[in-house]
Design a protein around this motif. Sequence first.
Motif, PDB file in Angstrom:
ATOM      1  N   GLY A   1      -3.075  -6.094  -0.510  1.00  0.00           N
ATOM      2  CA  GLY A   1      -4.510  -6.421  -0.378  1.00  0.00           C
ATOM      3  C   GLY A   1      -5.047  -6.836  -1.735  1.00  0.00           C
TER       4      GLY A   1
ATOM      5  N   GLY B   1      -8.138  -8.145  -2.357  1.00  0.00           N
ATOM      6  CA  GLY B   1      -9.578  -8.362  -2.228  1.00  0.00           C
ATOM      7  C   GLY B   1     -10.283  -7.616  -3.349  1.00  0.00           C
TER       8      GLY B   1
ATOM      9  N   ILE C   1       0.779  -8.182  -2.225  1.00  0.00           N
ATOM     10  CA  ILE C   1       1.028  -8.511  -0.817  1.00  0.00           C
ATOM     11  C   ILE C   1      -0.294  -8.897  -0.155  1.00  0.00           C
ATOM     12  CG2 ILE C   1       1.992  -7.658   1.362  1.00  0.00           C
ATOM     13  CD1 ILE C   1       3.284  -5.359  -0.381  1.00  0.00           C
TER      14      ILE C   1
ATOM     15  N   ASN D   1      -8.775   2.769   2.928  1.00  0.00           N
ATOM     16  CA  ASN D   1      -9.044   3.955   3.752  1.00  0.00           C
ATOM     17  C   ASN D   1      -7.981   4.076   4.831  1.00  0.00           C
ATOM     18  OD1 ASN D   1     -11.511   5.181   2.761  1.00  0.00           O
ATOM     19  ND2 ASN D   1     -12.515   3.264   3.319  1.00  0.00           N
TER      20      ASN D   1
ATOM     21  N   GLY E   1     -16.193   3.823  -5.512  1.00  0.00           N
ATOM     22  CA  GLY E   1     -17.241   2.963  -4.957  1.00  0.00           C
ATOM     23  C   GLY E   1     -18.488   3.762  -4.638  1.00  0.00           C
TER      24      GLY E   1
HETATM   25  P1  NAD Z   1     -11.757  -7.043   0.948  1.00  0.00           P
HETATM   26  O1  NAD Z   1     -12.125  -7.667   2.222  1.00  0.00           O
HETATM   27  O2  NAD Z   1     -12.425  -7.475  -0.311  1.00  0.00           O
HETATM   28  O3  NAD Z   1     -10.171  -7.177   0.685  1.00  0.00           O
HETATM   29  C1  NAD Z   1      -9.209  -6.832   1.619  1.00  0.00           C
HETATM   30  C2  NAD Z   1      -7.992  -7.724   1.331  1.00  0.00           C
HETATM   31  O4  NAD Z   1      -6.898  -7.273   2.112  1.00  0.00           O
HETATM   32  C3  NAD Z   1      -8.239  -9.197   1.674  1.00  0.00           C
HETATM   33  O5  NAD Z   1      -7.841 -10.024   0.604  1.00  0.00           O
HETATM   34  C4  NAD Z   1      -7.385  -9.411   2.909  1.00  0.00           C
HETATM   35  O6  NAD Z   1      -6.908 -10.731   3.042  1.00  0.00           O
HETATM   36  C5  NAD Z   1      -6.260  -8.420   2.675  1.00  0.00           C
HETATM   37  N1  NAD Z   1      -5.551  -8.022   3.893  1.00  0.00           N
HETATM   38  C6  NAD Z   1      -6.041  -7.812   5.138  1.00  0.00           C
HETATM   39  N2  NAD Z   1      -5.065  -7.465   5.977  1.00  0.00           N
HETATM   40  C7  NAD Z   1      -3.937  -7.430   5.253  1.00  0.00           C
HETATM   41  C8  NAD Z   1      -2.586  -7.124   5.558  1.00  0.00           C
HETATM   42  N3  NAD Z   1      -2.210  -6.778   6.786  1.00  0.00           N
HETATM   43  N4  NAD Z   1      -1.671  -7.181   4.557  1.00  0.00           N
HETATM   44  C9  NAD Z   1      -2.043  -7.528   3.302  1.00  0.00           C
HETATM   45  N5  NAD Z   1      -3.302  -7.832   2.962  1.00  0.00           N
HETATM   46  C10 NAD Z   1      -4.230  -7.784   3.922  1.00  0.00           C
HETATM   47  O7  NAD Z   1     -11.925  -5.478   1.177  1.00  0.00           O
HETATM   48  P2  NAD Z   1     -12.065  -4.325   0.084  1.00  0.00           P
HETATM   49  O8  NAD Z   1     -13.510  -4.067  -0.105  1.00  0.00           O
HETATM   50  O9  NAD Z   1     -11.184  -4.610  -1.066  1.00  0.00           O
HETATM   51  O10 NAD Z   1     -11.510  -3.087   0.921  1.00  0.00           O
HETATM   52  C11 NAD Z   1     -10.109  -2.832   1.053  1.00  0.00           C
HETATM   53  C12 NAD Z   1      -9.906  -1.402   1.508  1.00  0.00           C
HETATM   54  O11 NAD Z   1     -10.552  -0.514   0.577  1.00  0.00           O
HETATM   55  C13 NAD Z   1     -10.504  -1.066   2.884  1.00  0.00           C
HETATM   56  O12 NAD Z   1      -9.680  -0.101   3.507  1.00  0.00           O
HETATM   57  C14 NAD Z   1     -11.830  -0.431   2.539  1.00  0.00           C
HETATM   58  O13 NAD Z   1     -12.294   0.442   3.539  1.00  0.00           O
HETATM   59  C15 NAD Z   1     -11.448   0.335   1.272  1.00  0.00           C
HETATM   60  N6  NAD Z   1     -12.591   0.662   0.407  1.00  0.00           N
HETATM   61  C16 NAD Z   1     -13.382  -0.318  -0.112  1.00  0.00           C
HETATM   62  C17 NAD Z   1     -14.445   0.039  -0.945  1.00  0.00           C
HETATM   63  C18 NAD Z   1     -15.308  -0.996  -1.619  1.00  0.00           C
HETATM   64  O14 NAD Z   1     -16.111  -0.610  -2.487  1.00  0.00           O
HETATM   65  N7  NAD Z   1     -15.199  -2.267  -1.317  1.00  0.00           N
HETATM   66  C19 NAD Z   1     -14.711   1.393  -1.213  1.00  0.00           C
HETATM   67  C20 NAD Z   1     -13.863   2.372  -0.676  1.00  0.00           C
HETATM   68  C21 NAD Z   1     -12.806   1.982   0.136  1.00  0.00           C
END
Ligand code: NAD
Length: 467
Positions: free
Chosen positions: A228, A230, A252, A329, A357
Amino acid sequence: MTKLSMLESTNRLIDKALKYSDVSPDVAHRIKVPNATYSINFGVRLRNKIHTFTGWRCVHSEHMEPVKGGIRYDLDANLEEVEALAALMTYKNAIIEVPYGGSKGGLKIDPSQWTENELEKITRRFAQELIKRDMIDPARNVPAPDMGTGSREMAWIADEYRIMSPADINAKACVTGKPVGKGGIAGRVEATGRGVQFIIKEFFRNPDDLKKLKLKGTLKNKKIGIQGFGNVGYHAAKFLQEDDEAKITAIIEFNGGLINPKGINVEKAKLFFSEHGTFKNCPEGKFQEKTDDMLIAEYDILIPAAKENVIDQKNAKKIKSKLIVEAANGPISFEADEILNKQGVIIIPDIIANAGGVAVSYFEWVRNLRHIRFGRLEKRRNFTQLQSMIDAVESMTGKSMPKAYKDKFNNGVEEIDLIRSGLDDMMREAYQKVRAAMIESKIPDLRTAAYKAAIDKIAISYETIGL
Ligand code: NAD
């Protein structure tokens, strides 16, 4: 092989932790079940027709208010998942000691299929539905970004709340993760990834923990695999590479991965991925279309930062990493968790690993309620005090202080320094608290210890207010 849903997995993890807790079964049950989940269908006129969207907001526990938790945009979003994620927020908020109950929201949508203007319309309509039901409110329920959402969506939500509640002087505190110019706070965008870095650094400060994994030294040159790329994955990778000289050997994504045993340049890889939407032909490493093998390859640290249940009973046995840090998560299912624990893998669980976060969201919310930036009152006074100290040292020694030292003092402390310091402290404390609970109650793993500590804390809150 039947696969447990994320909600079932979470509930089983809680049941496991309850075996180490003195909380009575009735209180435990009260803590476990969500208070309320709203399902909302709403229509938006787009591309000459009305499209119906479905979303949810779950309030898992109101033992403290407001309740807090992100809103995700994802085609796989569903009621059960939102309830599981809301439960995680309750435990996370308790363990890192922010004064919130737990909540979470989801909208079933693929954001890539809509233009920015269309997403704004959809987000504003969704926000109206939630605001009408007090599911967005500075004192009741405060969302934040999650998968598929970011500061842009939070700005739209905050604006919609301001329009619907013009007399609320605290309107900006209705949501966190806003852009800095719109009531947001510096350091929030990268906070979760930064928190992941801080908690890994804390792990590396404990020689006994390193010894269990036969790891030595610092993070320098440690091999890291990230799933991931992101918000969370990118920032965690960037800070671990830039500050700690760790080697990001694999990234990945959902449509293929990038491998480079010498270490991927994270910034260049990000630029490429943002431009092309894929790592195919990226010069920073070798592209691999099928990524199943990449998750189970050998890393010192594996950081799943994408979505839930990516490590399950099918691939858990094949995992070769020693340390897994759950930036996402629920990335490890209940069954996989059991398998990995038996294999001696140490897992830093989501409820502490990705708490950065919500920690910085807390700072943003407090700043919005105070209507003044952190450090504003003290900055000049501190500067004058330091200046007097420099003058005293110079007059006592008869020498003038080198300019480099003086400049350091004169720069003073900016708000971002305070945010980083607060975040670092909360991540260190969370790890140490959970580690201590694990040792004290002879619990075999960090996750069970984290849940036990959180449940004990929430139980006190429920018992003192009466149920
Ligand atoms: P995001 O949408 O910015 O990034 C997620 C990334 O994962 C994307 O680039 C997507 O293409 C990729 N992805 C999706 N499915 C995938 C797969 N099967 N294999 C590989 N990559 C895949 O989301 P984020 O905000 O970075 O959140 C990611 C995780 O972190 C989630 O579980 C979210 O609940 C958790 N989280 C986020 C925050 C926050 O502040 N943004 C806080 C706590 C927890």
